[in-house]
Scaffold this active site. Structure first.
Site, mmCIF file in Angstrom:
data_model
loop_
_atom_site.group_PDB
_atom_site.id
_atom_site.type_symbol
_atom_site.label_atom_id
_atom_site.label_comp_id
_atom_site.label_asym_id
_atom_site.label_seq_id
_atom_site.Cartn_x
_atom_site.Cartn_y
_atom_site.Cartn_z
ATOM 1 N N HIS A 183 -24.284 40.457 -20.557
ATOM 2 C CA HIS A 183 -23.864 41.766 -20.054
ATOM 3 C C HIS A 183 -22.657 42.313 -20.808
ATOM 4 O O HIS A 183 -22.392 43.516 -20.783
ATOM 5 C CB HIS A 183 -23.612 41.723 -18.537
ATOM 6 C CG HIS A 183 -22.380 41.014 -18.085
ATOM 7 N ND1 HIS A 183 -22.366 39.706 -17.651
ATOM 8 C CD2 HIS A 183 -21.104 41.448 -17.958
ATOM 9 C CE1 HIS A 183 -21.147 39.360 -17.278
ATOM 10 N NE2 HIS A 183 -20.358 40.400 -17.462
ATOM 11 N N ASP B 29 -26.871 34.106 -18.864
ATOM 12 C CA ASP B 29 -26.016 35.239 -19.212
ATOM 13 C C ASP B 29 -25.206 34.922 -20.471
ATOM 14 O O ASP B 29 -24.000 34.690 -20.421
ATOM 15 C CB ASP B 29 -25.100 35.583 -18.045
ATOM 16 C CG ASP B 29 -24.517 36.985 -18.154
ATOM 17 O OD1 ASP B 29 -24.671 37.598 -19.228
ATOM 18 O OD2 ASP B 29 -23.898 37.460 -17.187
ATOM 19 N N ASN C 219 -12.921 37.737 -17.087
ATOM 20 C CA ASN C 219 -13.300 36.385 -17.493
ATOM 21 C C ASN C 219 -14.778 36.299 -17.855
ATOM 22 O O ASN C 219 -15.247 35.234 -18.266
ATOM 23 C CB ASN C 219 -13.003 35.368 -16.380
ATOM 24 C CG ASN C 219 -11.587 34.837 -16.409
ATOM 25 O OD1 ASN C 219 -10.851 34.955 -15.436
ATOM 26 N ND2 ASN C 219 -11.199 34.262 -17.543
ATOM 27 N N SER C 220 -15.511 37.392 -17.691
ATOM 28 C CA SER C 220 -16.904 37.397 -18.135
ATOM 29 C C SER C 220 -16.950 37.065 -19.631
ATOM 30 O O SER C 220 -16.298 37.717 -20.435
ATOM 31 C CB SER C 220 -17.543 38.761 -17.906
ATOM 32 O OG SER C 220 -17.742 38.996 -16.540
#
Length: 725
Positions: free
Chosen positions: A82, A218, A650-651
């Site tokens: 993402h 992800d 933190n993604s």
């Protein structure tokens, strides 16, 4: 607080092993024995060398709202699917839908450049607190104080950025207890190397978002490039892969329950330093309004997107962002209630107040500061509805947002550079123009009109003392559906703001030149821009008051605590320590810390959001696990939990083991932990990571990505690098 007392506090162990987003400097002040006992096998100074101002932590990069990390010396960076979505969308079309089908570059020549994509590699951190405080004139009111601090920050940044390819910022810690100049190298050429199909990268979709168990891959891999001489440069076919000094080798062994991990990255914002009453307003008004406004926007975008395949692609990025914020707001509310966070903060505040009162005159300023902060909060609450809606106008309908941005840019460019809003300074112009160009890919007029209609209707329902005059002037004070529809149609029919070439011309024009265009949408944007500028000045004054008051209160809080307190997240480099472990979300339920391919297949329904790609499903069903099977699970692990302290930003963070090897990529928190932005709860504080072995299984068994696996030292013929570089 004396320096010796501060150090005595910092060398103690934190209250909870997972609590705290520690700065690189603080890592060196934590007890080495405690870190070793937790599972760190590297000397702390290998994480960060204060003499050089760098270390293994510098292998973690800021990708602009997300984190990422180098995983090879040749510029490969792993982040979330993402987080790379903008590049994926940029190169997608109904004829070549990379969002749905994924992408793999079989050679560097096939890698896809990302327009405006950048990564920042940290270089140095310098304490500039004394310089900032000295810049405030004696007797300055709060607005003058804000402007003095703001100008000094800009001057420090300008001096820092005299070197080429440098990106700097002054970060504020604990409301102004400390100011730090952050110096980073900015790499301008970023290309997509690998992205899995959306049904891997988003498996479970919004239904599983912020939840556990998860079976989401992800991850995406991008690469940073430089000019042949190693200097940062815009995209060019002559550019070469960036040579990373620090990177995280991929661990082929992964993790098991109980293992020590570190999550490194750029967490965005947390709010643990707010007063209880400030938290209470977020619970009572801020998050409910987000759910209300964004919930409507999501419904409108989804409905319009279903009518047009190209439109569905155009709104995909915005829809993804809105869904995430909406569900986050819901989780914040649920978590704040469940954890009684406001009540706990109120009790903690009372404890500090009682302690400070016993300290006599020494802490009088702190107590007065707390009272003054409460008065400021009450004043801002009086105009909340108008301020919130006006502030949201820029993230809903893109037509008015672009018109407003062009108008603000024109207004600000009339000022000397150091007197402009930070986001409109000369240093930001390349980003602004990239954004103006990139917006074309996200424009879908039918959806945009629907979003503007919803905004106008809400604005016309505001109370008489909270009106948005731009709306009243252009649409009237009372809502009449057919009139609003007709006026919106006229705005879009008569504008050139949505034409890329004209929009780029507008970015260089003066206010008088914009006026002369007689563009109806631009005129609405100019009116909104003036009101936003006035709101900014009001917020600046409030921020000036906060920078005057909050440090005194925070000094008392830290002194009373007598233990290390990591500052609130502020988008600067941090590291959190944790263990791989599950949790109990509610009475009678226990969640294990790992999920597997078998679990992914069990969720498969053949319909979104649980529609695993045929190739992935066939490989898993045939149990072609390769070397990526976990000996205890007897399956390929997909995701795992740890109790590391994370938040938005933190993604894409690398999750690494005690040797500095990458074992996973952080991408989410569990539902019960969303509200940890306001307070850490060790019982439910769990972050969600994709296991590196799931990435390697996809590359190896599903994609047969031979060249990439060899570059990562995974395929035979190139030994796996075991030591952190």
């Amino acid at each position: 607080m004396k320096k010796t007392l501060l150090l005595l506090c910092l060398v103690a162990a934190p209250a909870f092993a997972g609590e705290g987003k520690w700065t690189p400097q603080q890592v060196l002040e934590l007890s080495p024995a405690w870190l070793k006992a937790q599972g760190l096998k590297l000397p702390p100074n290998k994480l960060w060398d204060p003499k050089r101002g760098t270390g293994l932590l510098a292998g973690t990069v800021n990708t602009g709202g997300c984190s990422g990390s180098f995983i090879s010396a040749s510029g490969l960076i792993i982040t979330n699917h993402h987080c790379a979505f903008g590049i994926i969308q940029e190169h997608s079309s109904p004829q070549r839908d990379l969002i749905t089908g994924g992408f793999l570059a079989k050679s560097p020549a096939e890698e896809l450049p990302g327009k405006g994509s950048r990564v920042q590699v940290p270089r140095a951190f310098t304490d500039v607190t004394a310089q900032i405080n000295a810049a405030v004139p004696q007797g300055a009111d709060d607005l003058a104080r804000y402007k003095a601090v703001d100008r000094k920050q800009k001057e420090l940044v300008a001096e820092c950025e005299k070197r080429p390819a440098t990106r700097c910022q002054v970060a504020t810690f604990d409301g102004g207890v400390n100011y730090t100049l952050v110096d980073a190298v900015e790499l301008q050429d970023v290309r997509l190397v690998y992205a899995p199909p959306r049904a891997v990268g988003e498996y479970g979709g919004e239904e599983d978002n912020w939840s556990w168990p998860r079976h989401t891959g992800d991850f995406s891999i991008i690469r940073a490039y430089t000019a042949p001489d190693g200097s940062s440069a815009a995209y060019s076919e002559k550019n070469v892969p960036y040579k990373a000094e620090f990177f995280f080798p991929l661990s082929t062994e992964g993790v098991k329950p109980g293992d020590f991990v570190m999550v490194l990255g750029y967490p965005g914002m947390t709010y643990r330093t707010l007063l209880a009453d400030e938290m209470a307003e977020r619970q009572a008004r801020h998050y409910p309004r987000i759910r209300d406004v964004l919930g409507e926007a999501i419904s409108l975008l989804e409905a319009e997107g279903e009518k047009d395949p190209a439109g569905k692609i155009a709104v995909a990025s915005q829809l993804k962002s809105l869904h995430n914020v909406y569900k986050n707001a819901d989780g914040q509310l649920t978590g704040m209630r469940r954890g009684q966070l406001v009540e706990k903060q109120r009790a903690a505040e009372a404890t500090v107040v009682a302690w400070a009162q016993k300290g006599g005159a020494k802490w009088t300023d702190a107590l007065q500061a707390r009272d003054a902060l409460l008065t400021e909060q009450q004043a801002s609450a009086k105009t909340f509805e108008r301020d919130f809606l006006l502030g949201m106008s820029g993230r809903l309908a893109q037509g008015p947002a672009l018109a407003t941005r062009l108008s603000r840019l024109s207004m600000e460019r009339a000022k000397p550079d150091l007197e402009r809003r930070p986001e409109y300074m000369d240093r930001e112009l390349p980003r602004i123009k990239d954004g103006l160009e990139r917006a074309q890919k996200n424009l879908f007029i039918a959806a945009d009109k629907a979003l503007l209609h919803a905004f106008v209707k809400r604005a016309q329902a505001l109370k008489p003392d909270e009106r948005i005059s731009a709306v009243d002037t252009h649409f009237g004070k009372a809502y009449v559906q057919k009139d609003v529809t007709a006026k919106i149609d006229a705005l879009y029919a008569g504008t050139k703001v949505l034409t890329l070439a004209e929009r780029l011309k507008m970015a260089d024009e003066t206010p008088a030149q914009l006026d002369a265009r007689k563009d109806p949408l631009l005129a609405f944007g100019q009116a909104l821009a003036k009101e936003q500028a006035a709101l900014d000045e009001t917020r600046d004054r409030r921020q000036g008051a906060a920078s005057r008051l909050r440090p005194a209160w925070r000094a008392a809080v830290m002194a009373q605590a007598g233990k290390p307190i990591a500052p609130d997240a502020n988008s600067t480099l941090r590291v959190s320590f944790g263990k791989v472990q599950g949790y109990t979300p509610r009475d009678g339920a226990v969640y294990m810390p790992q999920t597997t391919l078998t679990g992914m297949l069990q969720k498969h329904t053949g319909e979104e959001p649980f529609n695993a790609p045929p190739k992935v499903r066939a490989t898993a069903e045939a149990k072609k696990f390769g070397p990526w099977v976990d000996p205890k699970l007897k399956d390929v692990p997909v995701d795992f939990l740890s109790d590391a302290d994370t938040t938005g930003g933190n993604s894409g963070s690398p999750t690494v083991n005690g040797k500095g090897e990458l074992v996973g990529v952080n991408f989410d928190r569990v539902w019960e932990n969303v509200a940890n932005d306001f307070g850490y709860n060790p019982d439910v504080a769990r972050n969600v990571n994709v296991d590196v072995r799931y990435l390697l299984w996809n590359l190896d068994q599903v994609e047969n990505a031979d060249a990439l696996l060899r570059e990562l030292n995974i395929r035979k013929g190139s030994p796996v690098v075991k030591e952190a570089r």
